[in-house]
Design a protein around this motif. Structure first.
Motif, PDB file in Angstrom:
ATOM      1  N   TYR B  85      70.961  32.001 -38.551  1.00 49.30           N
ATOM      2  CA  TYR B  85      72.294  31.737 -39.103  1.00 49.30           C
ATOM      3  C   TYR B  85      72.579  32.652 -40.291  1.00 49.30           C
ATOM      4  O   TYR B  85      71.823  32.682 -41.269  1.00 49.30           O
ATOM      5  N   VAL B  86      73.686  33.375 -40.219  1.00 45.67           N
ATOM      6  CA  VAL B  86      74.080  34.263 -41.308  1.00 45.67           C
ATOM      7  C   VAL B  86      75.084  33.537 -42.200  1.00 45.67           C
ATOM      8  O   VAL B  86      76.149  33.131 -41.739  1.00 45.67           O
ATOM      9  N   PRO B  87      74.751  33.345 -43.466  1.00 42.47           N
ATOM     10  CA  PRO B  87      75.658  32.590 -44.340  1.00 42.47           C
ATOM     11  C   PRO B  87      76.947  33.348 -44.635  1.00 42.47           C
ATOM     12  O   PRO B  87      76.990  34.582 -44.607  1.00 42.47           O
ATOM     13  N   ALA B  88      77.971  32.577 -44.932  1.00 43.53           N
ATOM     14  CA  ALA B  88      79.290  33.150 -45.226  1.00 43.53           C
ATOM     15  C   ALA B  88      79.215  34.139 -46.381  1.00 43.53           C
ATOM     16  O   ALA B  88      79.946  35.126 -46.420  1.00 43.53           O
ATOM     17  N   LEU B  89      78.330  33.843 -47.321  1.00 42.39           N
ATOM     18  CA  LEU B  89      78.199  34.730 -48.483  1.00 42.39           C
ATOM     19  C   LEU B  89      77.940  36.174 -48.058  1.00 42.39           C
ATOM     20  O   LEU B  89      78.471  37.116 -48.650  1.00 42.39           O
TER      21      LEU B  89
ATOM     22  N   THR D  66      87.889  23.440 -65.244  1.00 38.69           N
ATOM     23  CA  THR D  66      86.779  23.287 -64.293  1.00 38.69           C
ATOM     24  C   THR D  66      86.704  24.452 -63.314  1.00 38.69           C
ATOM     25  O   THR D  66      86.855  24.307 -62.111  1.00 38.69           O
ATOM     26  N   MET D  67      86.479  25.640 -63.885  1.00 34.55           N
ATOM     27  CA  MET D  67      86.384  26.826 -63.035  1.00 34.55           C
ATOM     28  C   MET D  67      84.955  26.969 -62.559  1.00 34.55           C
ATOM     29  O   MET D  67      84.130  27.634 -63.174  1.00 34.55           O
ATOM     30  N   LYS D  68      84.682  26.364 -61.415  1.00 40.56           N
ATOM     31  CA  LYS D  68      83.345  26.439 -60.850  1.00 40.56           C
ATOM     32  C   LYS D  68      83.324  27.398 -59.660  1.00 40.56           C
ATOM     33  O   LYS D  68      84.379  27.818 -59.171  1.00 40.56           O
ATOM     34  N   TYR D  69      82.130  27.728 -59.226  1.00 45.10           N
ATOM     35  CA  TYR D  69      81.971  28.627 -58.080  1.00 45.10           C
ATOM     36  C   TYR D  69      82.636  28.031 -56.831  1.00 45.10           C
ATOM     37  O   TYR D  69      82.510  26.838 -56.564  1.00 45.10           O
ATOM     38  N   ASN D  70      83.316  28.878 -56.093  1.00 44.71           N
ATOM     39  CA  ASN D  70      83.997  28.465 -54.868  1.00 44.71           C
ATOM     40  C   ASN D  70      83.239  28.994 -53.667  1.00 44.71           C
ATOM     41  O   ASN D  70      83.275  30.195 -53.403  1.00 44.71           O
ATOM     42  N   PRO D  71      82.566  28.131 -52.952  1.00 48.69           N
ATOM     43  CA  PRO D  71      81.698  28.618 -51.858  1.00 48.69           C
ATOM     44  C   PRO D  71      82.468  29.432 -50.816  1.00 48.69           C
ATOM     45  O   PRO D  71      83.543  29.028 -50.360  1.00 48.69           O
ATOM     46  N   SER D  72      81.893  30.552 -50.438  1.00 47.07           N
ATOM     47  CA  SER D  72      82.543  31.449 -49.475  1.00 47.07           C
ATOM     48  C   SER D  72      82.841  30.777 -48.145  1.00 47.07           C
ATOM     49  O   SER D  72      83.861  31.042 -47.524  1.00 47.07           O
TER      50      SER D  72
END
Lengths: 461, 447, 447, 461
Positions: B85-89, D66-72
């Motif tokens: 699985y390749v992560p979205a990142l 609350t500027m937190k990381y936004n997961p891709s």
């Protein structure tokens, strides 16, 4: 601007406890790698990216590299999850994949004037090697033992290396005084040992080999084959085809001519086209269309494999998409504007351009200024400099290829960078660049004391 | 520049306005672009290709339609091309244009970002292999193996022969590439036999002689077998002055014996098992070796240096090995390589970290073992065929004809590979393990 | 931080190592994180939500499965939410984290990029509307309309009444929002009648009086009708000291009469017709007005200024209108808005350029006309119901019950909207026009 | 670093020739916009992006933001083409869309301790407005005419504006000396006119309102409702729920608490949760699950619409994905680490923090230094500064919220930036920033002479 190494942010050693998974003596004891969270990684790579120039930031006029704009949509197309299939899938279940490959084979054959095309070589040099292997197989099939490949001195270094890897001796051909193939020298070089002549056309000075028909005849008469290096094909799209000029084999650099992103060094793809007589030697598998659909097949006298599977699939998708987007009109216009841009830029710079008429690229000379220094100084003007000190035919060469994607304003900026750097003081040149995030980097020290991993840095930093 | 219907004619990516074009022609001193082409009439192309230009929307639709012709199968396929699985990142960051649309780092002062990532990639491979030198990419495992053989040959120019020994079970793509690369060097390939899927060490020992420049072994093998006697193989090679080249992949390396500890002189294999997923065989070749062979390494190397302000800086180095400088005396013809894949692989490794990387490697063993057991429980099926430890994949014997089973499984939504009339190869990773229950059920129906 | 199986427990996006956490607690001077929570025992939550954490791969798969429950229909739907083709460039560039994960530009010195894009967006809206002031986003057309009414009301505080006149045909969402926004201002809404789908100008004229603070008209209307007498409507409003507010959308504005030229005082509507495609109604509200109302404008404005080195620089400006400074006397409560959508819309407009933008607007007229004609040719169908020029969409009369037809069309892969028992609304743009043939064929089968 | 305006790169006027399309008097005569090619645009926006700070470049400790990381991955999920549907689709054909909305309604209700949740409000302020309209509808349904909303002085400006837009008079409540609600002042403010008390908890100093139960009782006894402003909810996830504290209505800022990207100012989403008694007033439509699947419905006494359609769909998808990713454990850990980070950072800075104990944010004071100047100087240290000069309770306030995504090293860097800026000379502060692409920008000039479009720039530049 400085970003620590991942290993400087974290170094975690985990014990590889494989109890119950594998016998202890089959596993390693431990593994040390950075253990960072996703936000930390996102920042690491985002910051690093901002320390890198790209064609979406400005012109990238590296001669013979054809750094043109890479359309965004091709990435989306290549990322289609339905196209993410495994090469062991049966033909029947991957008709979409095979359909695209077949379509690209056809597109490239048409555009190059070739009869059959393999998409397997994963880069231009791999394409050269493949093409030479095909030439070798052709000669061997005729029990015609030939030992030499003729290559002009101005050719890309890969030509020499590829020929040598295939087991040939290289005969280097000097240039004529007009920068093109010296017909007399060629005549002298050609013999019964000549397996092939590898040519780039336009050559690496951007000059069209006007005598190409005569050259082809000379090579063919001697029983040799004519190989076309596709690195400069962006100059000719829709205006001339290697097949029509007498070339028997050619490779295409889709990451140059057909706008697939270069990705900081690759992946590219180096499809190889051949004339009918050589089609039976192409690598396996090829794709053909039958009444039942697309199928893979092995050419009759195939040389076999040049990549473990089918080459760089994602790159091939993007090349297909680019060609289909542009069509006849777009391809011809790309060449037209590439040539227009090169000629305009050359008209705006103060440096001499010793040969001509050139097409999509030109080799200016910085004369008594060091070309590498001028290039470094150009960095301070916010542009990427051209290829320097090559081809060697032009002293202090600055081989410049703006491509069709630059507008006039961008070319004017580039000309300004050329001229300003060229006119700068010796000191400014020697200490350049001064406005980049890293200053002039010491190449000698890097090579003298190779430190090629973070492990090698030890405690020194 | 634009037609009446608002559609741009010509290249959509050439920005020239009519006015700019006119000004540029004027500056050059010609009347038209045609005047700039110095092509003799007899080789001019006056026809057309017949390729219609297509707008972006239409083209995306037609390609989506084309790819929809691929059947949606859950793949249990491996044999050198593995999907984790390749992560979205990885997708997100690797698509940043600064990475994606940059060229080779010939001007390192404005390419520090990519150079650092490649340096980090090399370092990760050093960690995984235990060997101190790793280059920053080869095309794939097959070409990396072939380059290793050429390196071994260069080191042994004085040898009486030039033979590379490879296992009886070797992926046809790797064998085919090896044959082509060795042809020009007048080298030959010898096969050594396998014993129940692993190297027959005694037989190998008999085959190695002073004409042998390299012994190649894989772990896992193309059939997924984990070799248990790598150190012995290395010893046999070294006793005969041959190099020991080990093939593996970047996930397996995180769990299995460190190559350096079993005497590997060169490690090749696939790093693309992390970073790109199923990509129809597109990969990333590993190439790692010992310090003393550094100047014989093919491909690019990123090293550390300092800039004029004594700040640490990265640069391509030892370029004198490369073809653009050394031409026909280069260590290899490789130029454009797989740099962007290496970037993705490095991101993927970093995203996993050591703990999760080892975790998916363990999963590859335990999931394969469990799946083989479940298939073995089916009537008319024996799995695994080889009584060995397996990594990700294994061979299944079926009473019924394997091609028919493969076909029937496709009809039920699963792709496997038939090796021959009664053998099927099955591969499982964390990316398809969720479908194992349905897969076993389908297998039971068709076997 | 990580469990034995390699899965991180807790937030996957909190980077703390155990050692860091310990050092931090030590620096704070407490023993555990729990000690930092000053929550009385009687309101502490000691239960759980019962939400399992899911890894990224599993979650993507489960959401893909969920969305697969949406039927794949080709939509011929509009009514204020329009899908034009969004180019890949917009997705690609708008996803760059510098844009996507930035906050409001409170520190303009490190936010020049986004500010410039918003400034360019405002400028594009100025060009499209002919009005000199455009803000940099409202939530959607409905809230923009409501804010326009509130602006009109502020300007006419002394009026004897506070009525806003709206067309009989108004999207229910816009009417509903308007009602809610006007409630607190003690304003009322009056409806004026339509004549064959367009404003009944005479009737409107009779309704406007000195209690009217604003007259609202749309072109195209919710039924896709292009109003032909906008200037007359504007005159009627102005004769009664009411504002004339025109509703439109960013594509229609490129082709239809410039709002300023017909006397519009405020332009509202949808800019999300470009930039986001079908997004279940998510939009971007246009708000443009005259210079004299500048200090009454709701929402954010980006202006030009200079930095300390006299370089041009952009900044949020006139913030004294906003709630974080003026609190209950602000022009609006809007704070977080649709900035990123505005960025996408600006990119989309820029990608199209004036020629292609006008081109797709013309297509919206000609495609709608052609499709209506083709439907009209079917037996049991009349289209368009209104004998007017249409933009993108139109109403179809069907002899057969409209809900049944809508249902049957869904079975054939098409989505349309039934307005009532015998009326269906149909919308066509360049994004679905390729499917027009199949659509007409399907319609013929079911009508 | 300077990028010309699009209009400076090109300005093309096209005549709108609608002949055959529409009557001439229904169309405009011409349209002027930049006409640029895709490569030019790619460079424009790429360059502009590099002139912008983001949470993927460094910490963004804006208090209450609350500027937190936004997961891709949430972007990919939201971009699923199967989720790109129109709001007029019949329920039966969009079960996936409705299923997600229903799931998010449930998640948020659970997390907030509420009984029903609408997802329609497109932002936090829209949520406040929605909540107050619900309160109003509730009172009106009981023929209980109330005219006032009580709001602490330290509350977000939107509270005041939202209450006023709903037609209420605002009664501003002073703070107690400990920075929390002054119970006596509240007692004096509450009356039969009190429609609701709006509270932020922890408040904008990061302080938990310890007397919340008593406060709730007081408001409820007077017939008023208690409204929870969710801006600071990141402090409490899994540890306390507004519903359990006695709040009747709350809004959630999913672009703060649940990590949906802020997009440079939006879009956000401001779902509103209510207790059972108020559920009938929620906006329409809501989504419920029936035996036949998900369906939309209109609550019995619905206030109607607060958005033209169903709110900011794409944002809601990302919020759902974030919650499902973290689950119970992740949510509780997010709050734990957010509070840990705030307390650690406060312990490392030289500025006074006058109130406490605080949770996920704190209001430091720069004392006799101008907080805005200190903030500008912090830019030179490569970080984004905190919110300044607010809340007013703290003189020269620097309201700081690091969120859970910063690691110790990042917090140490941030502390260094605080301390170094705070200790800098007056001159350094007044002339800051000096290392940014734009230097200190003149706000007064921008407001005095508003130039809000490229058209307004005329010939001056």
């Amino acid at each position: 601007v400085y970003e620590p190494l991942l290993s400087e942010k974290d170094s975690t050693t985990v014990e590889v406890d494989a109890d119950g998974v594998l016998p202890d003596d089959l596993t390693r004891d431990e593994l040390t790698l950075p253990a960072l969270s996703e936000p930390q990684l996102a920042r690491h790579y985002t910051r690093l990216s901002q320390m890198n120039y790209s064609v979406e930031l400005g012109p990238y006029p590296l001669g013979s590299c054809t750094m043109k704009y890479n359309p965004s949509f091709t990435e989306d197309v290549a990322g289609d999850p339905r196209a993410a299939v495994h090469p062991d899938r049966s033909d029947r279940t991957v008709q979409g994949t095979l359909g695209l490959l077949h379509g690209l084979q056809e597109y490239l054959a048409d555009i190059g004037g070739m009869d059959a095309v393999t998409l397997q070589p994963p880069a231009g040099a791999a394409g050269e090697f493949t093409g030479i292997l095909i030439a070798k197989a052709y000669h061997e099939a005729r029990d015609d033992d030939r030992s030499e490949i003729i290559i002009p001195a101005s050719a890309h270094g890969t030509n020499f290396a590829s020929a040598a890897m295939a087991g040939y001796d290289v005969v280097e051909l000097p240039s004529d005084e007009d920068g093109r193939v010296d017909i007399e020298a060629l005549d002298a070089a050609i013999s019964e040992e000549t397996a092939a002549l590898m040519l780039t056309n336009p050559n690496t000075l951007g000059l069209f080999e006007r005598d190409i028909v005569e050259i082809a005849d000379m090579v063919h008469e001697a029983g040799g084959l004519l190989y076309y290096d596709g690195a400069n094909f962006n100059a000719l799209l829709g205006r001339a085809r290697p097949g029509d000029m007498g070339f028997d084999i050619m490779h295409y650099n889709v990451h140059k001519t057909f706008a697939t992103p270069h990705g900081g060094g690759g992946p590219g793809a180096g499809p190889v086209g051949v004339v009918d007589e050589l089609a039976e030697y192409l690598p396996s598998p090829m794709v053909r269309e039958t009444a039942a659909g697309y199928e893979q097949y092995e050419p009759e006298s195939s040389i076999g494999k040049v990549h473990g599977f089918a080459g760089n699939w994602l790159v091939l998708v993007k090349a297909y998409a680019y060609i289909a987007r542009l069509g006849d009109e777009g391809l011809a216009d790309a060449s037209a504007k590439a040539v227009l841009n090169a000629n305009y830029l050359a008209s705006q710079i103060d440096l001499d351009v010793p040969y001509g008429p050139f097409h999509h690229e030109f080799a200016a000379t910085s004369g008594d200024r060091d070309a590498a220094d001028v290039a470094k100084r150009m960095l301070d003007y916010g542009v990427h400099p051209p290829t320097t000190k090559w081809p060697e035919l032009v002293p202090e060469a600055m081989l410049t290829e703006p491509t069709e994607v630059e507008d006039k304003a961008s070319l004017d900026d580039l000309a300004h960078a050329f001229n300003a750097a060229y006119a700068d003081s010796d000191e400014a040149l020697e200490t350049a660049p001064s406005k980049t995030s890293a200053r002039r980097i010491d190449q000698v020290s890097a090579a003298r004391n190779p430190r090629l991993s973070w492990q090698s840095l030890g405690d020194e930093e | 520049m634009t037609a009446g219907n608002g559609r741009r004619v010509g290249s959509p990516y050439a920005p020239h306005t009519d006015a700019d074009e006119a000004a540029m022609l004027d500056a050059i001193g010609v009347d038209s672009v045609e005047d700039l082409f110095d092509i003799p009439a007899d080789v001019r192309f006056d026809d057309e290709f017949g390729i219609d230009s297509t707008d972006e929307r239409e083209l995306r639709q037609s390609l989506a339609d084309l790819f929809a012709r691929n059947e949606e199968l859950t793949e249990f396929l491996g044999r050198g091309h593995h999907a984790h699985y390749v992560p979205a990142l990885v997708d997100d960051l690797s698509r940043r244009s600064e990475f994606l649309t940059s060229y080779t780092q010939y001007q390192p002062e404005i390419a520090q970002g990519f150079l650092q990532v490649l340096f980090e990639y090399q370092s990760m491979l050093v960690e995984l292999t235990g060997l101190p030198v790793a280059n920053c990419s080869m095309y794939d495992a097959a070409t990396a193996l072939a380059e290793a053989a050429l390196l071994a040959n260069r080191l042994r120019r004085g040898a009486s022969g030039h033979r590379v020994l490879v296992p009886e079970h070797l992926h046809e793509g790797r064998l085919g590439v090896l044959e082509n690369y060795l042809d020009g060097a007048d080298m030959e390939i010898g096969e050594y036999p396998m014993d129940d899927g692993a190297v027959d060490v005694d037989a190998l020992s008999d085959l190695v002689d002073d004409e042998t420049v390299m012994v190649y072994a894989e772990s896992p093998t193309v059939r997924g077998v984990i070799e248990e006697r790598l150190a012995d193989i290395g010893d046999i090679a070294h006793e005969n002055d041959a190099l020991f080249c080990l093939g593996s992949d970047v996930v397996a390396l995180s769990l299995l014996q460190e190559p350096a500890s079993v005497g590997a002189d060169v490690v090749v294999g696939e790093a693309g098992a992390l970073g790109i997923g199923s990509a129809y065989g597109m990969g990333l070749g590993i190439f790692a070796t010992r310090e003393e062979y550094l100047r014989q390494v093919p491909g690019r190397l990123v090293g550390v240096s300092e800039d004029s302000e004594d700040m640490r800086a990265f640069t391509l180095t030892l370029q004198t090995r490369e073809q653009h400088i050394r031409k026909e005396r280069a260590t290899s013809n490789i130029c454009t390589n797989q740099a962007w894949v290496a970037l993705r692989t490095a991101m993927h490794i970093a995203w996993l970290g050591p703990d999760r990387l080892v975790g998916i490697a363990k999963d590859a063993v335990t999931e394969a073992r469990a799946l083989a057991q479940r298939l073995d429980d089916l009537s008319g099926v024996k799995a695994p065929v080889h009584d060995r430890h397996h990594f990700r994949e294994f061979v299944v014997y079926t009473d019924q004809p394997a091609p028919a089973i493969t076909n029937d499984l496709a009809g039920r939504g699963f792709a496997v590979h038939a090796l021959d009339d009664h053998h099927i190869q099955v591969c499982i990773t964390e990316a398809n393990a969720d479908a194992a229950d349905e897969f076993v059920a389908a297998f039971e129906e068709v076997a």
